[in-house]
Design a protein around this motif. Sequence first.
Motif, short mmCIF file in Angstrom:
data_model
loop_
_atom_site.label_atom_id
_atom_site.label_comp_id
_atom_site.label_asym_id
_atom_site.label_seq_id
_atom_site.Cartn_x
_atom_site.Cartn_y
_atom_site.Cartn_z
N LEU A 1 -2.07 41.96 58.12
CA LEU A 1 -0.63 42.17 58.06
C LEU A 1 -0.20 43.24 59.06
O LEU A 1 0.83 43.09 59.74
N ARG A 2 -0.98 44.28 59.18
CA ARG A 2 -0.69 45.31 60.17
C ARG A 2 -0.74 44.74 61.58
O ARG A 2 0.12 45.03 62.43
N ASP A 3 -1.74 43.88 61.84
CA ASP A 3 -1.88 43.26 63.16
C ASP A 3 -0.65 42.43 63.51
O ASP A 3 -0.14 42.48 64.63
N VAL A 4 -0.16 41.65 62.53
CA VAL A 4 1.01 40.81 62.76
C VAL A 4 2.25 41.66 63.01
O VAL A 4 3.06 41.37 63.89
N ALA A 5 2.39 42.74 62.24
CA ALA A 5 3.55 43.62 62.43
C ALA A 5 3.54 44.22 63.84
O ALA A 5 4.58 44.23 64.53
N LEU A 6 2.39 44.69 64.26
CA LEU A 6 2.30 45.29 65.60
C LEU A 6 2.57 44.25 66.68
O LEU A 6 3.19 44.56 67.71
N LYS A 7 2.12 43.01 66.47
CA LYS A 7 2.37 41.93 67.43
C LYS A 7 3.86 41.73 67.67
O LYS A 7 4.29 41.41 68.78
N HIS A 8 4.65 41.93 66.62
CA HIS A 8 6.10 41.74 66.73
C HIS A 8 6.85 43.06 66.92
O HIS A 8 8.05 43.14 66.63
N ASP A 9 6.12 44.08 67.41
CA ASP A 9 6.74 45.38 67.68
C ASP A 9 7.43 45.93 66.44
O ASP A 9 8.52 46.50 66.50
N SER A 10 6.78 45.71 65.31
CA SER A 10 7.30 46.19 64.03
C SER A 10 6.34 47.20 63.43
O SER A 10 5.24 47.42 63.94
N GLU A 11 6.75 47.82 62.33
CA GLU A 11 5.94 48.85 61.70
C GLU A 11 5.28 48.33 60.43
O GLU A 11 5.79 47.42 59.77
#
Length: 460
Positions: free
Chosen positions: A297-307
């Motif tokens: 989930l962290r990886d996906v958030a970072l992929k979308h420039d999210s926290e």
Amino acid sequence: MALIKSISGIRGTIGGKVNENLTPLDVVKFTSAFGTWLQNNKNKKDLTLVVGRDARISGAMVNSLVTATLQGLGINVVDLGLSTTPTVEVMVPELNADGGIILTASHNPKQWNALKLLNEKGEFISGENGAEVLALAESEEFNYAEVDDLGKYETRDDGFAIHIQKILDLPMVDSEAIKAKKYKIVVDAVNSTGGIAIPQLLEHLGCEVIKLYCEPNGHFPHNPEPLKEHLGDICELVKKEKADLGIIVDPDVDRLALVNENGELFGEEYTLVAVADYLLKNKKGVAISNLSSSRALRDVALKHDSEYFASAVGEVNVVTLMKEKNAVIGGEGNGGIIYPDLHYGRDSLVGVALFLTHLANENKTVSELRATYPSYFMGKKKIELTPDIDVDSLLTKMEKEYHNEEVSTVDGVKIDFEKNWVHLRKSNTEPIIRIYTEAFSQEEADSLGDQMITKIKSLI
């Protein structure tokens, strides 16, 4: 067999002795405590509570006890009958009620039942409030209503329809895109209320539904926890029917697991990952899960420039952090999707609608979608200690031992290494440290757990 009293409710096995099992007297006492607590904390005379239940064999009996007790306190009752946890959560604010009670033991076997308590927002009451309810139950200081002041009782059968319509009205649910795909979907609802709700939702979305264990009779055909070892039947049926997807929910429909077109599990941790991928792709923001959920989930958030932020384990803790961070999406790695645009509770129905929207928009098969996410493997171990050992002190030593790594002490000790992590939590009832790990292979995850056991033993 067991009676567990906690700040989130009361749970136990049906039958047996008072205060040792979930007996009629225990149900009445705990319901009286919650009703009395509401009366003590609300500045209004007429209170209304929404009650709903899963399809457990004991559900009708427990429901009768709960609703009659509330009426005896002078509290009005709206009885939804067979329902789901998220449906009751949606209906409490929809009906401007003062709270709710969900009768379900979630993924526990059929001999269990429970009362889960909601506030006027349709959210689980806080830990502090739960402790006050437990104290009232122990004191038994209840004052029941006189005959002219008994609570009114009514039933409603439109809970599912209202819940589903709210989901279909969400801007992020693309009903037309889903309908165009004409998905063929197998549903395993373990003979509980998901067998009513999930097919209704899918039919609104133009899907062909194949029902497996969707008769809400409470006779669970397999262990109701949606884990791999319990789901062989649906995996086989998806392949046999050449279906696009398999959907599994637990008895109260707050956990969602998926099966791909090849009859292989999507991975319970990845239900939340896929839904977050879709939402954050369209709206940058914050994603929340608990400390024991997958790093994916962290990886996906970072992929979308999210926290990404992690809370202590427990739905109440996830929701608290979601509100604090104004999160776009949150949940738990056990297949629990919390979408705040609908409500702050784990909800398999909205999870299904968002997942199918994502699948349709990506124009991929379920297995192709899963291949777009990093593959992690989780391990679970424990180390049993003697009662004289100070577990808190041991965890503090582990924190210091790995101070050069990324360490969180929000809930036990979590150590984030570059390519894996370990989460150490103490049991509240036994001298045990539970060890959760995640890595790029099962062998690595298990090996990391063994390393932690060795390290802990060296510090004793």
